[in-house]
Motif scaffolding. Structure first.
Motif, PDB file in Angstrom:
ATOM      1  N   VAL A   4      97.648  59.947  15.498  1.00  0.00           N
ATOM      2  CA  VAL A   4      96.894  58.740  15.840  1.00  0.00           C
ATOM      3  C   VAL A   4      96.801  58.660  17.358  1.00  0.00           C
ATOM      4  O   VAL A   4      97.827  58.680  18.041  1.00  0.00           O
ATOM      5  CB  VAL A   4      97.570  57.474  15.284  1.00  0.00           C
ATOM      6  N   THR A   5      95.587  58.604  17.865  1.00  0.00           N
ATOM      7  CA  THR A   5      95.381  58.489  19.304  1.00  0.00           C
ATOM      8  C   THR A   5      94.713  57.165  19.629  1.00  0.00           C
ATOM      9  O   THR A   5      93.893  56.659  18.858  1.00  0.00           O
ATOM     10  CB  THR A   5      94.528  59.650  19.844  1.00  0.00           C
ATOM     11  N   GLN A   6      95.093  56.608  20.783  1.00  0.00           N
ATOM     12  CA  GLN A   6      94.538  55.334  21.240  1.00  0.00           C
ATOM     13  C   GLN A   6      94.103  55.464  22.689  1.00  0.00           C
ATOM     14  O   GLN A   6      94.771  56.104  23.499  1.00  0.00           O
ATOM     15  CB  GLN A   6      95.605  54.224  21.164  1.00  0.00           C
ATOM     16  N   THR A   7      92.987  54.839  22.997  1.00  0.00           N
ATOM     17  CA  THR A   7      92.534  54.732  24.382  1.00  0.00           C
ATOM     18  C   THR A   7      92.014  53.331  24.625  1.00  0.00           C
ATOM     19  O   THR A   7      91.458  52.690  23.715  1.00  0.00           O
ATOM     20  CB  THR A   7      91.419  55.751  24.686  1.00  0.00           C
ATOM     21  N   PRO A   8      92.188  52.782  25.851  1.00  0.00           N
ATOM     22  CA  PRO A   8      92.958  53.365  26.959  1.00  0.00           C
ATOM     23  C   PRO A   8      94.447  53.153  26.772  1.00  0.00           C
ATOM     24  O   PRO A   8      94.877  52.486  25.838  1.00  0.00           O
ATOM     25  CB  PRO A   8      92.432  52.559  28.152  1.00  0.00           C
ATOM     26  N   LYS A   9      95.257  53.682  27.670  1.00  0.00           N
ATOM     27  CA  LYS A   9      96.697  53.442  27.634  1.00  0.00           C
ATOM     28  C   LYS A   9      97.035  52.082  28.227  1.00  0.00           C
ATOM     29  O   LYS A   9      97.969  51.408  27.779  1.00  0.00           O
ATOM     30  CB  LYS A   9      97.431  54.519  28.426  1.00  0.00           C
ATOM     31  N   PHE A  10      96.272  51.675  29.224  1.00  0.00           N
ATOM     32  CA  PHE A  10      96.541  50.427  29.936  1.00  0.00           C
ATOM     33  C   PHE A  10      95.235  49.875  30.472  1.00  0.00           C
ATOM     34  O   PHE A  10      94.374  50.634  30.921  1.00  0.00           O
ATOM     35  CB  PHE A  10      97.524  50.672  31.082  1.00  0.00           C
ATOM     36  N   ARG A  11      95.102  48.551  30.399  1.00  0.00           N
ATOM     37  CA  ARG A  11      93.885  47.935  30.895  1.00  0.00           C
ATOM     38  C   ARG A  11      94.202  46.524  31.382  1.00  0.00           C
ATOM     39  O   ARG A  11      94.989  45.807  30.758  1.00  0.00           O
ATOM     40  CB  ARG A  11      92.838  47.877  29.795  1.00  0.00           C
ATOM     41  N   ILE A  12      93.575  46.165  32.511  1.00  0.00           N
ATOM     42  CA  ILE A  12      93.636  44.781  32.994  1.00  0.00           C
ATOM     43  C   ILE A  12      92.259  44.155  32.785  1.00  0.00           C
ATOM     44  O   ILE A  12      91.249  44.717  33.208  1.00  0.00           O
ATOM     45  CB  ILE A  12      94.030  44.723  34.478  1.00  0.00           C
ATOM     46  N   LEU A  13      92.221  43.019  32.144  1.00  0.00           N
ATOM     47  CA  LEU A  13      90.975  42.292  31.907  1.00  0.00           C
ATOM     48  C   LEU A  13      91.026  40.938  32.594  1.00  0.00           C
ATOM     49  O   LEU A  13      92.106  40.343  32.707  1.00  0.00           O
ATOM     50  CB  LEU A  13      90.768  42.032  30.409  1.00  0.00           C
ATOM     51  N   LYS A  14      89.877  40.471  32.996  1.00  0.00           N
ATOM     52  CA  LYS A  14      89.793  39.091  33.482  1.00  0.00           C
ATOM     53  C   LYS A  14      89.470  38.175  32.302  1.00  0.00           C
ATOM     54  O   LYS A  14      88.853  38.597  31.308  1.00  0.00           O
ATOM     55  CB  LYS A  14      88.713  38.982  34.546  1.00  0.00           C
ATOM     56  N   ILE A  15      89.901  36.939  32.413  1.00  0.00           N
ATOM     57  CA  ILE A  15      89.621  35.952  31.373  1.00  0.00           C
ATOM     58  C   ILE A  15      88.115  35.920  31.095  1.00  0.00           C
ATOM     59  O   ILE A  15      87.306  35.856  32.027  1.00  0.00           O
ATOM     60  CB  ILE A  15      90.131  34.563  31.791  1.00  0.00           C
ATOM     61  N   GLY A  16      87.756  35.971  29.814  1.00  0.00           N
ATOM     62  CA  GLY A  16      86.367  35.902  29.418  1.00  0.00           C
ATOM     63  C   GLY A  16      85.681  37.252  29.256  1.00  0.00           C
ATOM     64  O   GLY A  16      84.601  37.329  28.673  1.00  0.00           O
ATOM     65  N   GLN A  17      86.311  38.314  29.765  1.00  0.00           N
ATOM     66  CA  GLN A  17      85.721  39.645  29.592  1.00  0.00           C
ATOM     67  C   GLN A  17      85.953  40.137  28.161  1.00  0.00           C
ATOM     68  O   GLN A  17      86.790  39.603  27.422  1.00  0.00           O
ATOM     69  CB  GLN A  17      86.340  40.641  30.586  1.00  0.00           C
TER      70      GLN A  17
END
Lengths: 112, 115
Positions: A4-17
């Motif tokens: 099982v693979t997942q992308t991305p490993k890490f992400r920063i989102l802004k509120i509402g994105q």
């Protein structure tokens, strides 16, 4: 076998994105799952699928959507990200003939 | 609804000693599975051991063994000869039955093995 693979490993989102977490498995499992894990807690089921075209809600589905067009892929969509969605997201797959669920490495999501 | 309770938020043990992690659960299913998963700091979920509810014999896997008490709905994990690499968060999810493989998790137990 990649499992099982997942992308991305890490992400920063802004509120509402919005964003889509990708999950792919190469074991031909019909059953797939999305869990979230908040800091210091156990995993909670968001959505699951028992085959292509069939999905259902888990314990904490609000704010998320899923689709399952192929056996291999099970993307999780976040619309209008909120700080409460800051978590680690795990995708998993399972075959009733197998012993256990196989988990991906997780996606860490930070919503600021 | 299924529930899993892990009443020990944290445990510690000296290297080479034995430690037991507790887990209780509740389900109305007759046919279910119980697991112990290990989650090291890398966050990867690693299967340690699995127990089918219909089997009376306790599962063992090398240094890991379980004490499955079906009537008491208890499922503890014993780690013998603890190693530094056993340091991790441990979960005992419940699954199977009519739940389409969905797992119900407790809050986990952080185990620290000291040298």
């Amino acid at each position: 076998n990649a499992g099982v693979t997942q992308t991305p490993k890490f992400r920063i989102l802004k509120i509402g994105q919005s964003m889509t977490l990708q999950c792919t498995q190469d074991m031909n499992h019909n059953y797939m799952y999305w869990y979230r894990q908040d800091p210091g807690m156990g995993l909670k089921l968001i959505y699951y699928s028992v085959g292509a075209g069939i999905t259902d809600k888990g314990e904490v589905p609000n704010g998320y959507n899923v689709s399952r067009s192929t056996t291999e892929d099970f993307p999780l969509r976040l619309e209008l990200a909120a700080p409460s969605q800051t978590s680690v997201y795990f995708c998993a797959s399972w075959s009733p003939l197998g012993e256990t669920q196989y988990f991906g490495p997780g996606t860490r999501l930070l919503v600021l | 609804a299924q529930t899993v309770t892990q009443s020990q938020p944290e445990m510690s043990v000296q290297e080479a000693e034995t430690v037991t992690l507790s887990c209780t659960y509740d389900t109305s299913e007759n046919n279910y599975y119980l697991f112990w998963y290990k989650q090291p700091p890398s966050r990867q979920m690693i299967l340690v051991i699995r127990q089918e509810a219909y089997k009376q014999q306790n599962a063992t896997e090398n240094r890991f063994s379980v004490n499955f008490q079906k009537a008491a709905k208890s499922f503890s994990l014993k780690i013998s000869d603890s190693q530094l690499g056993d340091t991790a968060m441990y979960f005992c999810p419940l699954g199977g039955g009519t739940s389409y493989g969905k797992l119900t998790f407790g809050q986990g137990t952080i185990l620290t093995v000291h040298p």
